[in-house]
Design a protein around this motif. Structure first.
Motif, mmCIF file in Angstrom:
data_model
loop_
_atom_site.group_PDB
_atom_site.id
_atom_site.type_symbol
_atom_site.label_atom_id
_atom_site.label_comp_id
_atom_site.label_asym_id
_atom_site.label_seq_id
_atom_site.Cartn_x
_atom_site.Cartn_y
_atom_site.Cartn_z
ATOM 1 N N THR A 68 -2.159 8.779 3.097
ATOM 2 C CA THR A 68 -2.387 7.446 2.539
ATOM 3 C C THR A 68 -3.867 7.093 2.556
ATOM 4 O O THR A 68 -4.395 6.522 1.585
ATOM 5 C CB THR A 68 -1.572 6.400 3.323
ATOM 6 N N SER A 111 -6.526 6.768 -0.798
ATOM 7 C CA SER A 111 -6.970 5.385 -0.977
ATOM 8 C C SER A 111 -8.385 5.364 -1.521
ATOM 9 O O SER A 111 -8.991 6.419 -1.797
ATOM 10 C CB SER A 111 -6.917 4.647 0.364
ATOM 11 N N PHE A 136 -0.635 0.385 3.963
ATOM 12 C CA PHE A 136 -0.397 0.058 2.554
ATOM 13 C C PHE A 136 -0.355 -1.455 2.350
ATOM 14 O O PHE A 136 -0.936 -1.992 1.406
ATOM 15 C CB PHE A 136 0.908 0.701 2.084
ATOM 16 N N ARG A 137 0.326 -2.161 3.258
ATOM 17 C CA ARG A 137 0.466 -3.611 3.111
ATOM 18 C C ARG A 137 -0.840 -4.357 3.413
ATOM 19 O O ARG A 137 -1.014 -5.498 2.983
ATOM 20 C CB ARG A 137 1.592 -4.117 4.014
ATOM 21 N N GLN A 179 -3.967 -0.982 -3.722
ATOM 22 C CA GLN A 179 -2.651 -0.360 -3.822
ATOM 23 C C GLN A 179 -2.476 0.344 -5.163
ATOM 24 O O GLN A 179 -1.958 1.472 -5.223
ATOM 25 C CB GLN A 179 -1.556 -1.407 -3.631
ATOM 26 N N LEU A 213 -4.481 3.552 -5.125
ATOM 27 C CA LEU A 213 -3.799 4.543 -4.286
ATOM 28 C C LEU A 213 -2.647 5.185 -5.039
ATOM 29 O O LEU A 213 -2.511 6.421 -5.075
ATOM 30 C CB LEU A 213 -3.296 3.868 -3.012
ATOM 31 N N PHE A 250 7.132 8.200 1.008
ATOM 32 C CA PHE A 250 6.428 6.996 0.571
ATOM 33 C C PHE A 250 7.361 5.782 0.614
ATOM 34 O O PHE A 250 6.975 4.693 1.044
ATOM 35 C CB PHE A 250 5.880 7.174 -0.852
ATOM 36 N N ASP A 286 7.067 2.129 2.714
ATOM 37 C CA ASP A 286 7.147 0.819 2.074
ATOM 38 C C ASP A 286 7.819 1.018 0.718
ATOM 39 O O ASP A 286 7.430 1.903 -0.043
ATOM 40 C CB ASP A 286 5.762 0.207 1.895
ATOM 41 N N TYR A 297 5.544 1.034 -2.164
ATOM 42 C CA TYR A 297 4.723 2.251 -2.154
ATOM 43 C C TYR A 297 5.470 3.358 -2.888
ATOM 44 O O TYR A 297 4.952 3.973 -3.848
ATOM 45 C CB TYR A 297 4.451 2.613 -0.701
#
Length: 482
Positions: A177, A181, A428-429, A436, A439, A462, A466, A469
């Motif tokens: 992740t 990013s 992610f959040r 996001q 990514l 993924f 999330d 995600y």
């Protein structure tokens, strides 16, 4: 007008003719007794030492570490003994997966290896620009690196083997992740954070141990490259990060990092809800806040890249009194692997090269081997114990406190906690909607051409991190998650 120097061979003999080889007549074959020709060709054939298996392309610079906070309650290391104390350092940045000729702007973690030339010997911290890593167990390191290199048949990079490995290794999701990013392509080396990544330890004068995570916070601010810009620069200036670092130091714009640490007691570690020695996870900064301990500044470029950067060697086995290791599996594997790689790549006596040599006196019983410098111990004994009062003796006062161990010796499955997803999901959040989207776009692009079974398996990882995600990547790939 000053007198020009006389050209010599490597052994110091004057060279009478550096333009023409010895031959049997003007048109005849060359002669084997032309030692100058043979020496030039033989040396040329050996000018390249084997490149590092990982972190092959790098840049380095000298600098200083200055203590800004008293941490003697945690460590007895002399480099921390007083606020304002300075220690010379050498820092090598690198990309991980590419070869020496690869571009500086590839999507890849960046190595952040730091050597402190302390009065008690050299102390090395080997880390990256990410606080975590892809795997937890060194048993899997050769397998992982194979997926980042080239296919044996075609000599081409392969997205299939990368994602196949990651999809079978869910503990990699946190690092994956980060890698895909916006921070996956730093804008040079000056505009990124560094991390020790592993859990290390500090030991104070009372023999008390604390576990520690090292953080290096860039004073230049975080800057990253958009994928399109990175691709353009790779084609126009593949040495972009090297040039940026070198030029900044040359013009006196010295890059700096705030050196910070997180501290955890042994008791806290025993009660911690997560394994504090798992390099695929971070420690909560709310629970273990950052403590600033010093400032790192780079202020001097090497005079010779090969001698001082290519031959620089780092390893977590380089420690000084007051610092130590931890049960981190990956760190323990690196204690052997790094030093052994240097013995193979640079030579048995790589520690004697100027960039690697400690600034403090060395008194050991190691002798001989390739490139042994100096007197090689002279007439002193090369064994211990011995009967000579002035020969080096062990110093029990530097013993580390005992580390309590328990449990049966076995091959324990490191994939038992089942929590591969919480930290990746939390990261992610934390991202903005723009981050996001980038990514998701980066990952979807990198998975193009990967087989359906691997894609499906990875998408589930993924999704578990999330739902947005996983669904976002699936949508970008034109796949409906079931």
């Amino acid at each position: 007008m000053s007198q020009s120097k006389i050209l010599t061979t490597a052994s110091g003999a004057p060279v009478a003719d550096n333009q023409n080889s010895r031959s049997a007549g003007p048109r005849g074959p060359l002669l084997l007794d032309d030692f100058h020709l043979i020496e030039k060709l033989a040396h040329f054939n050996r000018e390249n030492i084997p490149e590092r298996r990982v972190h092959a392309k790098g840049s380095g610079a000298y600098g200083t570490f200055t203590v800004t906070r008293d941490i003697t309650e945690y460590s007895s290391a002399k480099l921390f003994s007083a606020v304002g104390k300075q220690t010379e350092t050498f820092l090598r940045f690198s990309t991980v997966g590419g070869e020496r000729g690869s571009a500086d702007t590839e999507r890849d973690p960046r190595g952040f290896a730091l050597k402190f030339y302390t009065e008690e010997g050299n102390w090395d911290i080997v880390g990256n620009n990410t606080p975590v890593f892809f795997i937890r167990d060194p048993m899997k390191f050769p397998d992982f690196i194979h997926t980042q290199k080239r296919l044996p048949q075609s000599n081409l990079k392969s997205a299939q083997m990368m994602w196949d490995f990651w999809s079978h290794s869910p503990e990699s999701l946190h690092q994956v992740t980060i890698l895909f990013s916006d921070r996956g392509i730093p804008d040079g080396y000056r505009h990124m954070h560094g991390f020790g990544s592993h859990t290390y330890s500090l030991i104070n004068a009372k023999g008390e141990r604390h576990w520690v995570k090292w953080h290096y916070k860039t004073a230049q601010g975080i800057k990253n490259l958009a994928p399109a810009d990175a691709a353009r620069i790779a084609g126009t200036d593949p040495d972009y990060a090297q040039r940026d670092l070198f030029d900044a130091i040359e013009r006196g714009d010295y890059p700096k990092w705030r050196v910070c640490m997180q501290i955890m007691s042994e008791d806290q570690a025993n009660r911690h809800h997560e394994n504090p020695f798992d390099v695929t996870k971070t420690w909560s900064q709310k629970e273990f806040p950052l403590i600033e301990v010093g400032m790192l500044e780079l202020n001097r470029n090497p005079l010779n890249y090969f001698a001082e950067v290519e031959q620089a060697t780092f390893g977590p086995s380089n420690m000084v009194p007051g610092v130590g290791l931890s049960p981190d599996r990956m760190l323990q594997g690196r204690v052997f692997a790094y030093a052994d790689a240097h013995r193979y790549r640079v030579g048995t006596n790589h520690q004697q090269l100027p960039v690697n040599a400690p600034r403090s006196p060395v008194h050991s019983y190691q002798r001989d081997g390739s490139m042994a410098f100096g007197s090689n111990g002279g007439a002193a004994p090369n064994y211990e114990p011995n009967s000579y009062a002035d020969a080096p003796k062990q110093a029990p006062q530097y013993r580390e406190p005992a580390l309590a161990l328990h449990g049966d010796a076995d091959r324990f499955d490191h994939r038992v906690d089942a929590d591969y997803y919480s930290q990746a999901g939390a990261l992610f959040r934390l991202m903005s909607a723009e981050q996001q989207a980038l990514l998701i776009d980066n990952i979807a692009g990198a998975m193009m051409g990967v087989s359906a079974d691997v894609v499906e398996r990875q998408l589930q990882h993924f999704y578990h991190a999330d739902e947005a995600y996983g669904n976002g990547i699936a949508k970008a790939l034109g796949i409906q998650l079931g």
